[in-house]
Scaffold this active site. Structure first.
Site, PDB file in Angstrom:
ATOM      1  N   CYS A 254      -7.347   1.231  -8.012  1.00 37.72           N
ATOM      2  CA  CYS A 254      -8.117   2.212  -7.234  1.00 37.72           C
ATOM      3  C   CYS A 254      -7.426   3.577  -7.237  1.00 37.72           C
ATOM      4  O   CYS A 254      -6.351   3.732  -6.653  1.00 37.72           O
ATOM      5  CB  CYS A 254      -8.273   1.667  -5.814  1.00 37.72           C
ATOM      6  SG  CYS A 254      -8.808   2.854  -4.583  1.00 37.72           S
TER       7      CYS A 254
ATOM      8  N   CYS B 286      -6.797   5.105  -3.824  1.00 36.03           N
ATOM      9  CA  CYS B 286      -5.725   4.357  -3.150  1.00 36.03           C
ATOM     10  C   CYS B 286      -4.358   4.893  -3.602  1.00 36.03           C
ATOM     11  O   CYS B 286      -3.439   5.034  -2.790  1.00 36.03           O
ATOM     12  CB  CYS B 286      -5.809   2.867  -3.468  1.00 36.03           C
ATOM     13  SG  CYS B 286      -7.340   2.078  -2.922  1.00 36.03           S
TER      14      CYS B 286
END
Length: 103
Positions: free
Chosen positions: A31, A34
């Site tokens: 991600c 993230c």
């Protein structure tokens, strides 16, 4: 205080039974957002050490925890106090917004 890796095995002890509030970062290695948020969360963890615990949940490894807290998008930050989720944020937010989230 270092960031704690949260798993289904230690969730009860580290989060639900914690004496202090816990900020949990739900993330995944693939991600992009993230990866952007992670160093900010680490910085916040250093700043608030002792007053708030910071933990991270890898949603790929701990899908049951992600499902339990209805994490549909990542990164998701959830603040737990006294064993209950009291605040939540989805997506990349600033350091100040994270600090405000845990207040």
């Amino acid at each position: 205080m270092a960031v704690v890796t949260i798993t289904k095995d230690n969730f009860q002890k580290e989060v639900l039974e914690s004496e202090i509030p816990v900020l949990v970062d739900f993330w995944a290695g693939w991600c992009g957002p993230c990866k952007m948020l992670s160093p900010v969360v680490d910085e916040v963890a250093e700043e608030i050490a002792g007053t708030v615990k910071v933990g991270k949940v890898n949603v790929d490894e701990e899908s049951d925890l992600a499902r339990q807290f209805r994490v549909m998008s990542i990164p998701t930050l959830i603040v737990f106090k006294n064993g209950s989720a009291v605040n939540q944020s989805v997506g990349v937010i600033s350091k100040q917004e994270i600090l405000d989230l845990v207040k």
